[in-house]
Design a protein around this motif. Structure first.
Motif, mmCIF file in Angstrom:
data_model
loop_
_atom_site.group_PDB
_atom_site.id
_atom_site.type_symbol
_atom_site.label_atom_id
_atom_site.label_comp_id
_atom_site.label_asym_id
_atom_site.label_seq_id
_atom_site.Cartn_x
_atom_site.Cartn_y
_atom_site.Cartn_z
ATOM 1 N N VAL A 132 0.959 -1.278 0.010
ATOM 2 C CA VAL A 132 -0.009 -0.113 -0.144
ATOM 3 C C VAL A 132 0.999 1.121 -0.007
ATOM 4 O O VAL A 132 1.650 1.481 1.162
ATOM 5 N N THR A 133 0.699 2.015 -0.895
ATOM 6 C CA THR A 133 1.671 3.141 -1.313
ATOM 7 C C THR A 133 0.972 4.445 -0.618
ATOM 8 O O THR A 133 -0.094 4.389 -0.426
ATOM 9 N N HIS A 134 1.799 5.372 -0.262
ATOM 10 C CA HIS A 134 1.283 6.636 0.074
ATOM 11 C C HIS A 134 0.237 7.188 -0.887
ATOM 12 O O HIS A 134 -0.717 7.975 -0.572
ATOM 13 N N GLY A 135 0.607 7.057 -2.140
ATOM 14 C CA GLY A 135 -0.243 7.609 -3.064
ATOM 15 C C GLY A 135 -1.715 7.173 -3.048
ATOM 16 O O GLY A 135 -2.687 7.666 -3.306
ATOM 17 N N MET A 136 -1.888 5.625 -2.650
ATOM 18 C CA MET A 136 -3.209 5.258 -2.587
ATOM 19 C C MET A 136 -3.821 5.646 -1.346
ATOM 20 O O MET A 136 -4.784 5.827 -1.370
ATOM 21 N N THR A 137 -3.185 5.949 -0.232
ATOM 22 C CA THR A 137 -3.607 6.415 0.853
ATOM 23 C C THR A 137 -4.234 7.863 0.485
ATOM 24 O O THR A 137 -5.142 8.237 1.004
ATOM 25 N N LEU A 138 -3.501 8.705 -0.020
ATOM 26 C CA LEU A 138 -4.050 9.933 -0.474
ATOM 27 C C LEU A 138 -5.044 9.954 -1.430
ATOM 28 O O LEU A 138 -5.893 10.618 -1.215
ATOM 29 N N ALA A 139 -5.196 8.827 -2.519
ATOM 30 C CA ALA A 139 -6.420 8.675 -3.193
ATOM 31 C C ALA A 139 -7.419 8.387 -2.338
ATOM 32 O O ALA A 139 -8.670 8.753 -2.586
ATOM 33 N N VAL A 140 -7.329 7.434 -1.202
ATOM 34 C CA VAL A 140 -8.641 7.260 -0.525
ATOM 35 C C VAL A 140 -9.101 8.515 0.241
ATOM 36 O O VAL A 140 -10.051 8.879 0.394
ATOM 37 N N VAL A 141 -7.980 9.274 0.660
ATOM 38 C CA VAL A 141 -8.566 10.337 1.452
ATOM 39 C C VAL A 141 -9.177 11.398 0.517
ATOM 40 O O VAL A 141 -10.389 12.106 0.868
ATOM 41 N N MET A 142 -8.689 11.627 -0.667
ATOM 42 C CA MET A 142 -9.457 12.482 -1.715
ATOM 43 C C MET A 142 -10.852 12.028 -2.358
ATOM 44 O O MET A 142 -11.499 12.768 -2.071
ATOM 45 N N PHE A 143 -11.069 10.655 -2.294
ATOM 46 C CA PHE A 143 -12.181 10.299 -2.573
ATOM 47 C C PHE A 143 -13.123 10.593 -1.559
ATOM 48 O O PHE A 143 -14.576 10.810 -1.861
ATOM 49 N N ALA A 144 -12.668 10.012 -0.418
ATOM 50 C CA ALA A 144 -13.349 10.222 0.880
ATOM 51 C C ALA A 144 -13.955 11.861 1.196
ATOM 52 O O ALA A 144 -15.254 12.041 1.380
ATOM 53 N N VAL A 145 -13.006 12.645 0.810
ATOM 54 C CA VAL A 145 -13.424 14.153 0.905
ATOM 55 C C VAL A 145 -14.469 14.482 -0.142
ATOM 56 O O VAL A 145 -15.359 15.180 0.058
ATOM 57 N N ALA A 146 -14.029 14.019 -1.576
ATOM 58 C CA ALA A 146 -15.251 14.169 -2.304
ATOM 59 C C ALA A 146 -16.545 13.596 -2.193
ATOM 60 O O ALA A 146 -17.699 14.201 -2.475
ATOM 61 N N TRP A 147 -16.566 12.455 -1.798
ATOM 62 C CA TRP A 147 -17.719 11.727 -1.444
ATOM 63 C C TRP A 147 -18.897 12.607 -0.340
ATOM 64 O O TRP A 147 -19.811 13.084 -0.291
ATOM 65 N N TYR A 148 -17.905 12.817 0.726
ATOM 66 C CA TYR A 148 -18.554 13.806 1.794
ATOM 67 C C TYR A 148 -19.210 15.323 1.037
ATOM 68 O O TYR A 148 -20.133 15.615 1.201
ATOM 69 N N ALA A 149 -18.104 15.739 0.472
ATOM 70 C CA ALA A 149 -18.549 17.322 -0.180
ATOM 71 C C ALA A 149 -19.910 17.017 -1.123
ATOM 72 O O ALA A 149 -20.600 17.915 -1.301
ATOM 73 N N LEU A 150 -19.890 16.039 -1.884
ATOM 74 C CA LEU A 150 -21.125 15.720 -2.953
ATOM 75 C C LEU A 150 -22.482 15.352 -2.163
ATOM 76 O O LEU A 150 -23.524 15.670 -2.707
ATOM 77 N N THR A 151 -22.023 14.620 -1.111
ATOM 78 C CA THR A 151 -23.275 13.897 -0.337
ATOM 79 C C THR A 151 -23.755 14.592 0.815
ATOM 80 O O THR A 151 -24.688 14.370 1.339
ATOM 81 N N ARG A 152 -22.943 15.579 1.477
ATOM 82 C CA ARG A 152 -23.297 16.109 2.801
ATOM 83 C C ARG A 152 -23.006 17.613 2.768
ATOM 84 O O ARG A 152 -23.224 18.221 3.888
ATOM 85 N N THR A 153 -23.012 18.298 1.703
ATOM 86 C CA THR A 153 -22.836 19.595 1.773
ATOM 87 C C THR A 153 -23.769 20.213 0.607
ATOM 88 O O THR A 153 -24.110 19.525 -0.224
ATOM 89 N N ALA A 154 -24.105 21.517 1.091
ATOM 90 C CA ALA A 154 -24.975 22.067 -0.076
ATOM 91 C C ALA A 154 -24.294 22.355 -1.648
ATOM 92 O O ALA A 154 -24.916 22.246 -2.474
ATOM 93 N N TRP A 155 -22.738 22.575 -1.401
ATOM 94 C CA TRP A 155 -22.323 22.373 -2.847
ATOM 95 C C TRP A 155 -22.432 21.368 -3.675
ATOM 96 O O TRP A 155 -22.453 21.322 -4.823
ATOM 97 N N GLY A 156 -22.351 20.029 -2.872
ATOM 98 C CA GLY A 156 -22.444 19.024 -3.538
ATOM 99 C C GLY A 156 -24.081 18.744 -4.093
ATOM 100 O O GLY A 156 -24.206 18.264 -5.412
#
Length: 325
Positions: free
Chosen positions: A172-196
């Motif tokens: 598991v590379t740091h790049g994979m970890t970063l990708a998981v964080v980015m996808f999690a943030v994007a998921w939250y922004a799209l499903t839990r915020t007014a912007w999403g």
């Protein structure tokens, strides 16, 4: 009557959970290739598939945000490659890695902002804007690099290719970890915020979104800007994956990212889709190529299979939309 009701419920389930179909297809592909090849379902190969899908998945994340608004970005891979060239050349010329990263992020975000401004302020079609941007950025990358590739030996630029082992075997590379964080943030922004909610509303019906008080222009511009930042992260990941900045790299990255988005269940017409589906779509592409390669299938036939899968995904999206009305 009962059959019609079940069909309508099935269509409604796919509309509200567009990642269900792609997830089933991914599981099926893994089962088939595991049964037909002896090397597919191994720890080393699974790790390799995940690493191979990493950059495309990150590009597809930015692409997903844009497609959800009803747009498309044909220049995302070119922007990412230019980011790798900026990073590598600045460090080669003696700039600190932190400065190089900052400049690369500014360049990629700036190019995203330019595309967003042209689409928003001039009301130009995203396809035309990003097609023109693709040509411009490709030329700019080759001019900036003077046609040369730049090996990367800097620890900071290559850090995303490093990592550890999960359960002692799965890398598991740091790049994979970063990708998981980015996808999690994007998921939250799209499903839990007014912007999403505004992003989805814009993709469903821009005029209706405007009439409900949503600032359509600002939302659309923000999506392109954020996508540009994501492409900069993809550039950093790419150098961690392959420590060499090449102006001719990732020539089909834009198409691969669109493929991942479409196969992942995001509608090209906007307003429907999810980042989870995009992750699954990127994995499907990587699994398909890995499995067919191990089965001894020529790469040209792999491209044919991928193209057929994209057409099938778009056709399925149309069918689901019609039945859900």
């Amino acid at each position: 009557m009962q059959t019609i009701t079940l069909r309508n419920r099935s269509a409604e389930a796919f509309v509200h959970n567009p990642a269900l179909g792609p997830l089933a297809a991914l599981v099926l592909a893994v089962v088939v290739f595991s049964a037909t090849t002896s090397t597919f379902l191994t720890v080393d190969n699974i790790s390799l598939v995940m690493q191979q899908s990493l950059v495309v998945a990150t590009l597809a994340l930015g692409q997903t945000l844009i497609v959800l608004t009803g747009g498309i970005d044909l220049a995302n891979a070119a922007v990412m490659v230019l980011g790798t060239m900026v990073l590598a050349r600045l460090v080669t010329d003696g700039s600190p890695s932190g400065v190089a990263l900052l400049v690369a992020f500014v360049v990629c975000a700036g190019l995203g902002a330019v595309s967003g401004a042209l689409v928003t302020l001039l009301n130009l079609p995203p396809f035309i804007v990003t097609l023109g941007m693709l040509t411009v950025v490709l030329a700019a990358g080759r001019l900036y690099s003077e046609g040369n590739s730049y090996p990367v030996t800097n620890d900071v630029l290559g850090v995303l290719g490093e990592g550890g082992y999960l359960f002692g075997q799965l890398k598991v590379t740091h790049g994979m970890t970063l990708a998981v964080v980015m996808f999690a943030v994007a998921w939250y922004a799209l499903t839990r915020t007014a912007w999403g909610r505004h992003v989805y509303a814009l993709g469903n019906d821009p005029e209706a979104a405007r009439l409900t008080g949503i600032h359509v222009g600002r939302t659309r511009f923000s999506v392109y800007l954020i996508a540009g930042v994501i492409y900069a992260f993809a550039a950093w990941q790419a150098l961690g994956r392959i420590p060499n900045a090449d102006p001719n790299a990732f020539q089909t990255g834009n198409l691969d990212s669109i493929t991942a988005v479409v196969i992942g269940g995001t509608s090209l017409f906007g307003g429907r889709g999810s980042v989870l589906g995009t992750v699954v779509g990127a994995l499907i592409v990587a699994v398909l190529r890995s499995g067919l390669t191990q089965a001894g299938i020529d790469s040209l036939y792999q491209d044919v299979a991928t193209g057929v899968l994209v057409i099938a995904a778009v056709a399925f999206d149309q069918i689901v939309r019609r039945r859900s009305r």
